[in-house]
Design an enzyme around this catalytic site. Structure first.
Site, PDB file in Angstrom:
ATOM      1  NE  ARG A   2     -13.506   2.653 -17.477  1.00 27.43           N
ATOM      2  CZ  ARG A   2     -12.476   3.658 -17.536  1.00 27.43           C
ATOM      3  NH1 ARG A   2     -12.916   4.535 -16.969  1.00 27.43           N
ATOM      4  NH2 ARG A   2     -11.163   3.557 -17.669  1.00 27.43           N
TER       5      ARG A   2
ATOM      6  NE  ARG B 154      -8.527   4.970 -10.436  1.00 32.84           N
ATOM      7  CZ  ARG B 154      -8.818   5.420 -11.699  1.00 32.84           C
ATOM      8  NH1 ARG B 154     -10.186   5.116 -11.947  1.00 32.84           N
ATOM      9  NH2 ARG B 154      -7.823   5.153 -12.582  1.00 32.84           N
TER      10      ARG B 154
ATOM     11  CG  HIS C  39     -14.545   9.384 -11.377  1.00 36.13           C
ATOM     12  ND1 HIS C  39     -15.213   9.098 -12.290  1.00 36.13           N
ATOM     13  CD2 HIS C  39     -13.149   9.927 -11.823  1.00 36.13           C
ATOM     14  CE1 HIS C  39     -14.521   9.287 -13.597  1.00 36.13           C
ATOM     15  NE2 HIS C  39     -13.494   9.921 -13.417  1.00 36.13           N
TER      16      HIS C  39
ATOM     17  CG  ASP D   5     -12.313  15.503 -19.194  1.00 36.27           C
ATOM     18  OD1 ASP D   5     -11.288  14.574 -19.367  1.00 36.27           O
ATOM     19  OD2 ASP D   5     -12.645  15.670 -18.210  1.00 36.27           O
TER      20      ASP D   5
ATOM     21  CD  GLU E  50     -15.672  12.780 -12.269  1.00 33.11           C
ATOM     22  OE1 GLU E  50     -14.495  12.935 -11.931  1.00 33.11           O
ATOM     23  OE2 GLU E  50     -15.605  12.272 -13.493  1.00 33.11           O
TER      24      GLU E  50
HETATM   25  O1  TA6 Z   1     -13.031  12.404 -14.393  1.00 33.94           O
HETATM   26  C1  TA6 Z   1     -12.847  12.742 -15.829  1.00 33.94           C
HETATM   27  C2  TA6 Z   1     -11.252  12.141 -16.104  1.00 33.94           C
HETATM   28  O2  TA6 Z   1     -10.433  12.735 -15.412  1.00 33.94           O
HETATM   29  C3  TA6 Z   1     -11.316  11.872 -17.498  1.00 33.94           C
HETATM   30  O3  TA6 Z   1     -10.335  12.799 -17.882  1.00 33.94           O
HETATM   31  C4  TA6 Z   1     -10.945  10.348 -18.040  1.00 33.94           C
HETATM   32  O4  TA6 Z   1      -9.523  10.114 -17.706  1.00 33.94           O
HETATM   33  C5  TA6 Z   1     -11.824   9.727 -16.644  1.00 33.94           C
HETATM   34  O5  TA6 Z   1     -11.440  10.506 -15.510  1.00 33.94           O
HETATM   35  C6  TA6 Z   1     -11.460   8.517 -16.388  1.00 33.94           C
HETATM   36  O6  TA6 Z   1     -10.081   8.154 -15.756  1.00 33.94           O
HETATM   37  P1  TA6 Z   1      -9.710   6.691 -15.600  1.00 33.94           P
HETATM   38  O7  TA6 Z   1      -8.461   6.693 -14.854  1.00 33.94           O
HETATM   39  O8  TA6 Z   1     -10.741   6.075 -14.431  1.00 33.94           O
HETATM   40  O9  TA6 Z   1      -9.931   6.135 -16.919  1.00 33.94           O
END
Ligand code: TA6
Length: 291
Positions: free
Chosen positions: A53, A79, A152, A195, A253
């Site tokens: 994370r 990932r 990301h 978002d 991102e």
């Molecule tokens: O990039 C934003 C996003 O798509 C959000 O909608 C949220 O889900 C975030 O990614 C984190 O995703 P994850 O699967 O890493 O919890």
């Protein structure tokens, strides 16, 4: 699940960082004499089968639930898969770099079946005063395929409620929370869960009065810029995210997602690049916002 090994350290006179071969996941970077620029949750998992994370997860070969809305795992398998370290060292400019590859042979069979195409993904991370990440995908098969991708990036900010994001004025975006198309007017500030997927190819600047710096994010080969902050309620709902950490991070991102997938015919390649630099806050940067 197995605990991940320590990341590979990349260091040179102008900056240092680290990257896991698991996910080819950059987990730290800072220019010399600067606060860390990438953020990682204090609650992050560091085990196989789960994404770290923070840092820069590589979303591939789809983004979120994919364009069908039902793809699993979220953000694709790249990932949560071990990449192969192809090379590492110092480039001609004295910057430290590492390069990783991923092919279907590296992907667990049940995941490989979700994307039945022959490909090679190559990820090169270069650290110095600037962080440069390049994801090259090559169609090594005989047919044509589409894919989504995103770097990301979780940026470390002093207080997400006080930052100002510029470079998106007038840009159309899809608001994933309101589920509707909108157009940005002026600077973007974070006043709640955010978002948004912008149809955008240019530079973004994140002015951070708390840390007295501006992060300049540039990119190549990308039609989508995603901005995400989970805010309070979503942070509480995520086990790998401490309740108040939304105040110290902002995702900006670079990708090709949703309505902007990449299509590769046999033998074609596509490169996506995101670079991040740190500049001192200047009088031209938007004023601080009250937290
Ligand atoms: O990039 C934003 C996003 O798509 C959000 O909608 C949220 O889900 C975030 O990614 C984190 O995703 P994850 O699967 O890493 O919890």
């Amino acid at each position: 699940m197995t605990r991940l090994p320590e990341p590979l350290s990349l260091s040179c006179a102008d900056g240092s960082g680290s990257v896991l071969s698991y996910g080819a996941h950059v987990v730290s970077w800072a220019p010399e004499d600067h606060e860390p620029v990438l953020w990682v949750s204090s609650r992050s998992y560091y085990e196989t089968g789960r994404a770290v994370r923070g840092g820069v997860p590589i979303c591939f070969p789809w983004f979120g639930p994919g364009r069908t809305g039902d793809m699993d795992p979220a953000h694709g398998f790249a990932r949560i898969t071990e990449w192969q370290l192809a090379e590492q060292g110092e480039d001609t400019e004295g910057h430290a770099y590492a390069e990783f590859t991923l092919t279907p042979a590296d992907v667990a069979e049940h995941l490989r079946e979700t994307f039945p195409h022959e490909f090679e993904a190559r990820f090169r991370v270069t650290v110095g005063a600037r962080l440069r990440m390049a994801l090259t995908v090559t169609n090594t098969g005989t047919g044509t395929f589409d894919f989504e991708e995103a770097l990301h990036s979780y940026l470390h900010v002093g207080d997400s409620r006080r930052v100002s994001v510029t470079g998106l004025d007038g840009v159309s975006y899809y608001d994933k929370l309101a589920k509707e198309q909108r157009r940005q007017s002026g600077e973007l500030t974070i006043t709640g869960e955010t978002d948004a997927v912008f149809a955008h190819r240019g530079e973004v600047r994140v002015s951070d009065p708390e840390l007295g710096r501006t992060l300049v994010i540039t990119k190549e080969g990308s039609d989508s810029t995603v901005v995400w902050n989970p805010w309070a309620d979503k942070s509480v709902a995520m086990a790998d995210f401490a309740d108040d950490e939304w105040q110290q991070m902002l995702c900006v991102e670079a990708g090709n997602v949703m309505g902007s997938p990449v299509r590769l015919a046999a033998g074609e390649s596509h490169i996506l690049v995101q670079s991040i630099e740190v500049q001192e806050l200047t009088a031209q940067d938007p004023a601080a916002h009250d937290a």
